[in-house]
Design an enzyme around this catalytic site. Structure first.
Site, PDB file in Angstrom:
ATOM      1  NE  ARG A 103       1.956  -4.300   4.312  1.00 55.55           N
ATOM      2  CZ  ARG A 103       1.193  -4.223   3.240  1.00 55.55           C
ATOM      3  NH1 ARG A 103       0.665  -5.297   2.690  1.00 55.55           N
ATOM      4  NH2 ARG A 103       0.910  -3.050   2.711  1.00 55.55           N
ATOM      5  CB  CYS A 105       5.368  -2.755   2.465  1.00 48.84           C
ATOM      6  SG  CYS A 105       5.433  -3.346   0.766  1.00 48.84           S
TER       7      CYS A 105
END
Length: 125
Positions: A103, A105
């Site tokens: 991920r 972010c």
């Protein structure tokens, strides 16, 4: 390689000239999902409600492509305010359990429709 356009009936309509996802071979690339409520096209109040709805929208797109959240190998999360990072981590962990995806972010300058949260994903069968 086969290429298939995915438009999910249970996700909000796209707010621009794009599709919910593209399936290329065994890989699905989703467009960003914000927290629009599919039935109304409106954003709920607050980061928690928008994040949960965006993740539900992502689930609907993946299901339309024959996949689940367990197939996701990479996500990118965009926040209107990076100070919501801890809140988002807790909600995100409810949707991605077991082997979690890679991920990124980041805080975005602006999210469509004044949203507070957006997520896109890559999933592999």
């Amino acid at each position: 390689m086969t290429r298939e356009t995915i438009n999910a009936k249970n996700a909000p309509a796209a707010v621009g000239p794009y599709v919910h996802a593209v399936k290329a071979g065994d890989t699905v690339y989703t467009s960003g999902q914000i927290g629009l409520i599919p039935e109304t096209g409106e954003l709920p109040e607050g980061i928690e409600a928008q994040a949960r709805q965006a993740l539900e929208n992502l689930k609907a797109v993946l299901e339309a492509a024959g996949m689940t959240m367990a197939n996701v190998v990479k996500t990118t999360v965009f926040l209107a305010d990076i100070n919501d990072f801890a809140v988002i981590n807790a909600i995100y962990a409810e949707y991605f359990t077991g082997e979690t995806p890679a991920r990124s972010c980041v805080q975005a300058g602006a999210i469509p429709k004044g949203g507070l949260f957006e997520i896109e994903a890559i999933a592999v069968k």
